[in-house]
Design a protein around this motif. Structure first.
Motif, short mmCIF file in Angstrom:
data_model
loop_
_atom_site.label_atom_id
_atom_site.label_comp_id
_atom_site.label_asym_id
_atom_site.label_seq_id
_atom_site.Cartn_x
_atom_site.Cartn_y
_atom_site.Cartn_z
N GLU A 133 0.84 -1.19 0.00
CA GLU A 133 0.00 0.00 0.00
C GLU A 133 0.88 1.25 0.00
O GLU A 133 1.95 1.28 0.61
CB GLU A 133 -0.92 0.02 1.22
CG GLU A 133 -0.25 -0.13 2.54
CD GLU A 133 -0.28 -1.57 3.06
OE1 GLU A 133 -0.34 -1.76 4.29
OE2 GLU A 133 -0.23 -2.50 2.22
N GLY A 134 0.43 2.25 -0.76
CA GLY A 134 1.20 3.48 -0.88
C GLY A 134 2.19 3.47 -2.02
O GLY A 134 2.76 4.52 -2.36
N GLN A 135 2.39 2.30 -2.62
CA GLN A 135 3.36 2.18 -3.71
C GLN A 135 2.70 2.47 -5.05
O GLN A 135 1.52 2.14 -5.26
CB GLN A 135 3.93 0.75 -3.70
CG GLN A 135 5.07 0.51 -4.67
CD GLN A 135 5.71 -0.86 -4.43
OE1 GLN A 135 5.63 -1.41 -3.33
NE2 GLN A 135 6.33 -1.42 -5.46
N GLU A 145 -1.51 3.00 -8.49
CA GLU A 145 -1.23 3.24 -7.07
C GLU A 145 -2.03 2.23 -6.25
O GLU A 145 -3.22 2.02 -6.49
CB GLU A 145 -1.63 4.66 -6.67
CG GLU A 145 -1.41 4.93 -5.18
CD GLU A 145 -1.92 6.30 -4.75
OE1 GLU A 145 -1.97 6.55 -3.54
OE2 GLU A 145 -2.27 7.12 -5.64
N ILE A 147 -3.59 0.72 -2.70
CA ILE A 147 -4.19 1.28 -1.49
C ILE A 147 -4.65 0.15 -0.59
O ILE A 147 -5.30 -0.80 -1.04
CB ILE A 147 -5.39 2.18 -1.86
CG1 ILE A 147 -4.92 3.31 -2.79
CG2 ILE A 147 -6.07 2.74 -0.63
CD1 ILE A 147 -5.98 3.77 -3.74
N ASP A 187 -7.81 2.35 3.88
CA ASP A 187 -7.15 3.65 3.94
C ASP A 187 -8.08 4.74 3.40
O ASP A 187 -8.02 5.11 2.21
CB ASP A 187 -5.85 3.59 3.13
CG ASP A 187 -4.97 4.82 3.34
OD1 ASP A 187 -5.46 5.79 3.96
OD2 ASP A 187 -3.82 4.82 2.87
N ALA A 190 -6.39 7.85 1.90
CA ALA A 190 -6.04 7.74 0.48
C ALA A 190 -7.28 7.94 -0.38
O ALA A 190 -7.22 8.60 -1.43
CB ALA A 190 -5.41 6.38 0.20
#
Length: 561
Positions: A133-135, A145, A147, A187, A190
């Protein structure tokens, strides 16, 4: 065909810079999830799962998405993104990779580990790209992306796909459990950030859209299991999905608290939990886990069996136990916990297993009698939160039966999404995102692809119809020999039947003379064995229908002598 749409023609060429979305499975059904995105001549696939057969599909092992629409474009596929490790999202990966083994697989650590174990059985060594996640990864013209989302398996991911046509957010399967066992929540920060950026197309899980309120947290199940374990006097058998790591964790914890030992039963359960434990997603209390071979050496009140078969699958461990076809026997006083919800279409199979277990004297606990399972999907209240946070310009409900997708669409409309910006598409329907607007532009032919033993795609709907007739009505074969010159019957008709009413040759005494007369009349103009077989089929079929009100399979054989 799975969802034919004769009113829709083939889609036009995709406008330059636009985004095309085609569901090859999972739209109008629970399972077989597979979505194909097309942009600038390249394809990105999200998920590739299986659907499990129902009773009207006898002999079928699995049902795959139909790869035909992309079969000649596999070289254009830049990656296959896997949102999580459930079979309805990863089960068909080996069958896709048979055609192109080097398609990059993108997913989280646990998801890829489960897929790699499956591919190893098919002798396929994939190219994988692990993400967190976040990558963000650039996959051809798609910027993806990842999440974090919460589901009934760890490490689930949603994927935000940025293209020149706009931003698409695909949730995969998700819910918004605020007290998850692993502390990993969906998230929403996000989601809010993506909402501020502007989500042009929101593809959102529909499975629980008809369910009001919020999905209960996984933590609610722990105390229920504790109470059941405290009351049980003999063996405990818990059936769950072989990938439900959270539920297995709760069973291990409850067993440890009550001095019981746990054995995994079923090949997929042993394999998946071994992977989860090795990667740290499953914490096994010291001394709790034992091999199935050690179970017989322990008193019944110290044993827990964690097995597969919560959906009534005929070859799974629990079904075989109910049928006394397993090395583990169910005895009077044993407690069986079916820790899963019913997948639509599996009700009869599940209740058949429950009845079999109760007949053996077991105390069966299931979702209708106790709170021993919570869903892994967002209910209506959670979906409303998502719509209000994201404020998407267009919505496309995914993952669910048609009624689920319609309910999801209505939720979107209630939050202010214009009705003409909500697209309900079934398998094969083509949705194009052009100039910020999503609309249906056509359809591609798709159907069910059946796995039957070692054959893939060879079984047709006609074959299944024949199997249903054989199973429900039986068959009758008729052998007749006719003179090759005169066309007159010289031997027969001889009847053989299986699964048909009555017994003995006297069943067909009333039809023999009619068949012979029909053949003699038909051969006055010459001998055509195919035509004669059809006459036998019609004559016998009409007689059976009128006399017995049945429609068995009729197999006529006419030869010349």
């Amino acid at each position: 065909m799975s969802h034919p749409h004769p009113e829709l023609s083939a889609p036009p060429p995709l406008p330059d810079g636009a985004l095309r979305v085609v569901g090859l499975g999972g739209l109008g059904e629970v399972g077989r999830n597979m979505t194909v995105l097309e942009h600038r001549g390249k394809l990105l696939i999200i998920d590739c799962g299986v659907l499990f057969p129902e009773e009207h599909q006898p002999g079928v092992d699995l049902i795959l998405p139909d790869f035909a629409p992309i079969a000649d474009r596999l070289d254009d596929v830049v990656a296959l993104v896997l949102t999580h490790g459930h079979e309805d999202h990863i089960g068909a990966v080996p069958y896709l990779l048979r055609s192109r083994p080097d398609i990059p697989l993108v997913g989280s650590q646990l998801t890829l580990a489960l897929v790699e174990a499956k591919l190893k059985e098919h002798r396929i060594r994939p190219y994988t790209l692990g993400v967190k996640e976040g990558q963000t990864e650039q996959l051809g013209p798609f910027s993806c992306e990842f999440i974090a989302v919460n589901h009934s398996i760890p490490d689930a991911l949603a994927v935000a796909v940025r293209t020149d046509a706009g931003l698409l957010l695909h949730t995969g399967d998700f819910k918004m459990d605020q007290l998850p066992l692993d502390g990993r929540i969906t998230d929403l920060n996000a989601f809010a950030r993506l909402g501020d950026e502007g989500v042009d197309l929101f593809c959102v899980d529909s499975t629980n859209a008809e369910v009001p309120g919020f999905t209960a947290p996984e933590r609610d199940i722990g105390p229920v299991l504790e109470q059941l374990f405290g009351r049980a006097e003999r063996r405990i058998v818990v059936a769950s999905f072989s990938s439900h790591v959270h539920r297995v964790q709760q069973v291990l914890n409850a067993a440890d608290a009550h001095g019981r030992r746990v054995a995994f039963v079923g090949r997929s359960m042993v394999r998946n939990m071994g992977i989860a434990a090795d990667l740290g997603y499953l914490e096994v209390p010291p001394g709790v886990l034992i091999d199935l071979k050690q179970v017989d050496d322990l008193p019944d009140d110290r044993v827990v069996l964690m097995c597969t078969g919560s959906q009534g699958e005929p070859m799974a461990a629990l079904s075989r136990m109910a049928n006394r076809d397993h090395r583990v026997s169910i005895n009077a006083g044993d407690t069986v916990v079916m820790a899963s919800s019913l997948i639509p279409g599996n009700e009869n199979a599940v209740f058949r297993v429950i009845n079999g277990l109760i007949r053996l004297g077991a105390n069966v606990v299931h979702q209708q009698s106790a709170k021993i399972h919570v869903s892994g999907h967002a209910s209506a209240g959670e979906l409303l939160y998502c719509y209000n946070i994201l404020k998407p310009r267009n919505v496309m409900p995914v993952h669910g039966e048609y009624r689920h997708m319609v309910a999801n669409a209505e939720l979107a409309v209630k939050t202010g999404v214009p009705r003409d910006r909500v697209v309900i598409a079934e398998d094969g329907v083509v949705v194009d995102l052009v100039d910020g607007r999503a609309s249906i532009t056509g359809a591609v032919p798709v159907g069910y692809v059946y796995v039957d033993g070692s054959s893939v795609g060879e079984i047709t709907e006609a074959d299944l119809k024949d199997r249903r007739i054989l199973g429900e009505e039986g068959f009758i074969s008729i052998f007749v020999a006719v003179d090759s010159v005169t066309g007159k019957v010289v031997s027969g008709p001889e009847f053989n039947a299986r699964g048909f009413i009555g017994d003995g040759d006297d069943r067909f005494a009333g039809i023999r003379s009619k068949v012979e007369a029909a053949l003699n009349e038909a051969t006055t103009g010459g001998v055509d064995t195919y035509q004669l077989q059809q006459i036998v089929r019609r004559t016998v079929g009409s007689w059976v229908s009128q006399k017995h009100r049945r429609r068995p399979m009729i197999v006529p054989v006419v030869v010349t002598a």
